[in-house]
Design an enzyme around this catalytic site. Structure first.
Site, short mmCIF file in Angstrom:
data_model
loop_
_atom_site.label_atom_id
_atom_site.label_comp_id
_atom_site.label_asym_id
_atom_site.label_seq_id
_atom_site.Cartn_x
_atom_site.Cartn_y
_atom_site.Cartn_z
N CYS A 1 0.87 -1.19 0.00
CA CYS A 1 0.00 0.00 0.00
C CYS A 1 0.90 1.24 0.00
O CYS A 1 1.88 1.30 0.75
CB CYS A 1 -0.92 0.01 1.22
SG CYS A 1 -2.08 -1.37 1.22
N CYS A 30 1.70 3.32 3.35
CA CYS A 30 1.92 2.56 4.59
C CYS A 30 3.40 2.32 4.87
O CYS A 30 4.14 1.89 3.98
CB CYS A 30 1.17 1.23 4.51
SG CYS A 30 1.38 0.23 5.98
N CYS A 36 1.44 2.61 11.63
CA CYS A 36 2.06 1.29 11.75
C CYS A 36 3.37 1.22 11.00
O CYS A 36 3.48 1.69 9.88
CB CYS A 36 1.17 0.15 11.30
SG CYS A 36 -0.29 0.57 10.40
N1 SAH Z 1 -3.13 -5.14 6.35
C1 SAH Z 1 -4.31 -4.80 7.06
C2 SAH Z 1 -4.07 -4.38 8.50
C3 SAH Z 1 -2.91 -3.49 8.81
S1 SAH Z 1 -3.00 -1.81 8.40
C4 SAH Z 1 -5.11 -3.77 6.30
O1 SAH Z 1 -4.66 -3.32 5.24
O2 SAH Z 1 -6.21 -3.44 6.72
C5 SAH Z 1 -4.23 -1.12 9.44
C6 SAH Z 1 -4.93 0.12 8.84
O3 SAH Z 1 -4.05 1.25 8.83
C7 SAH Z 1 -5.36 -0.08 7.40
O4 SAH Z 1 -6.63 0.49 7.18
C8 SAH Z 1 -4.29 0.69 6.64
O5 SAH Z 1 -4.71 1.00 5.33
C9 SAH Z 1 -4.09 1.86 7.56
N2 SAH Z 1 -2.85 2.62 7.36
C10 SAH Z 1 -1.65 2.20 6.94
N3 SAH Z 1 -0.78 3.23 6.87
C11 SAH Z 1 -1.45 4.32 7.28
C12 SAH Z 1 -1.09 5.68 7.43
N4 SAH Z 1 0.12 6.13 7.14
N5 SAH Z 1 -2.06 6.53 7.88
C13 SAH Z 1 -3.30 6.09 8.16
N6 SAH Z 1 -3.69 4.82 8.06
C14 SAH Z 1 -2.78 3.94 7.60
#
Ligand code: SAH
Length: 344
Positions: free
Chosen positions: A115, A118, A332
């Site tokens: 993603c 992330c 995260c």
């Molecule tokens: N892989 C799973 C769970 C882990 S991420 C998933 O994609 O749902 C948990 C959440 O945090 C997800 O909704 C992800 O898209 C979000 N996330 C990741 N990086 C982020 C960021 N920099 N700011 C806000 N949300 C974020």
């Protein structure tokens, strides 16, 4: 290699006892000790010394080391950097809510979902976490805070449905009446949308909350933010979500990270409203947590509220996520990346 006792279900432990010619009730006792979070066999004070010694030959408790704890000055949030037995580090986040203490746990070391916003995926997937290592995050934080954890969210680093079998085992363990006994309704599993795995999950008939990271309303945009969308586009994903609500009776949570000028316009809010209006759901609007390696900015509070107001017109309940621990690098993967970058 010694086996981690945190990774054993009760019937498996009883089986181990059988093969070691030890009475089955010892298996039950050991299971209870493990799930009280003991750090060593020495702490199991109703287990005979010779049994502890023979267990020690083939089994262990995979304790984690607290490398760093960052404490928020405002709201009691604590972010942990934990070191596993093989030296890898993972993160989890302890949060205090009115309804109880919540731990956000990691399910993988790193992530391979790529993603674009992330931090967890920057170094790719290192390895899967075992069920025992997911549980271990709870035991470690309970020991450090002295507080009980009543809610678990699988929303830390990693894609839980990309580690399906271990995650299912973890759910059985954490839910076990002789263990932590955390109810499925107090557990949320968040996924980027691996459709075939969501289909498998439906068959498990669990009462957990499924959270779907949606983040965009068109396949074109979603595929740039979340490459997984190229395999499982929005329509397929929403169809399986409808199936999930139908079979489990549970409301789905959609996560939507608001990124300035990317996906936060009122027009997008209308599109989202139209997409979700027939699904039994709740939307979690998350002003994006900027990550230093990426060039995304969070939407303004004003925009977030306008977005929320549009969804209301479609009778969709949306909350703007309270930014717990925003003063402590809470997105995260950021703490782990900092650790990796300074130790490389
Ligand atoms: N892989 C799973 C769970 C882990 S991420 C998933 O994609 O749902 C948990 C959440 O945090 C997800 O909704 C992800 O898209 C979000 N996330 C990741 N990086 C982020 C960021 N920099 N700011 C806000 N949300 C974020």
């Amino acid at each position: 290699m010694k086996k981690d006792l945190r990774d054993f279900e009760l019937d498996e432990l009883v089986e181990v006892m059988k093969t070691e010619k030890i009475p089955a009730f010892r298996g039950k006792q050991i299971f209870e000790w493990i799930h009280k979070g003991v750090a060593s066999f020495d702490d199991m004070n109703n287990i005979p010394k010779n049994l502890k010694a023979s267990l020690d030959e083939n089994y262990m408790i995979s304790n984690m080391k607290v490398v760093e704890v960052m404490k928020s000055s405002s709201d009691g949030t604590r972010k942990y950097l934990l070191q596993l037995q093989d030296g890898n580090v993972i993160e989890c986040v302890f949060m205090k809510y009115k309804h109880g203490n919540t731990l956000c746990i990691s399910t993988q070391v790193g992530c391979r979902m790529k993603c674009s916003f992330c931090a967890s995926t920057i170094h790719g997937l290192e390895r899967q976490l075992s069920a025992g290592e997911m549980l271990g995050q709870i035991f470690t934080v309970q020991a450090d805070t002295g507080e009980r954890i009543s809610n678990v969210v699988l929303m830390g680093s990693g894609e839980p449905l990309d580690n399906y079998d271990n995650v299912m085992k973890f759910l059985r363990l954490v839910n076990h009446p002789k263990g932590l006994n955390i109810s499925m309704r107090s557990i949320t599993l968040s996924t980027c949308g691996l459709v075939p795995k969501i289909k498998e999950l439906i068959k498990e008939k669990l009462q957990l909350t499924l959270a779907i990271s949606l983040h965009a309303t068109s396949d074109e945009k979603r595929s740039t933010l979340m490459p997984v969308n190229k395999s499982y586009p929005i329509k397929e994903l929403l169809d399986v979500c409808k199936e999930y609500t139908k079979f489990t009776g549970r409301r789905i949570t959609f996560e939507y990270a608001l990124i300035a000028s990317e996906n936060d316009s009122e027009e997008e809010a209308h599109k989202l409203g139209k997409l979700l209006k027939d699904i039994h759901c709740h939307v979690n609007l998350i002003p994006i947590n900027p990550v230093k390696e990426k060039d995304y900015k969070a939407t303004s509070n004003e925009n977030a509220r306008a977005f929320q107001a549009v969804l209301k017109k479609y009778h969709i309940e949306a909350t703007i996520r309270r930014e717990l621990g925003s003063d402590i690098d809470a997105a995260c993967g950021q703490l782990r990346n900092k650790h990796i970058d300074t130790t490389l």
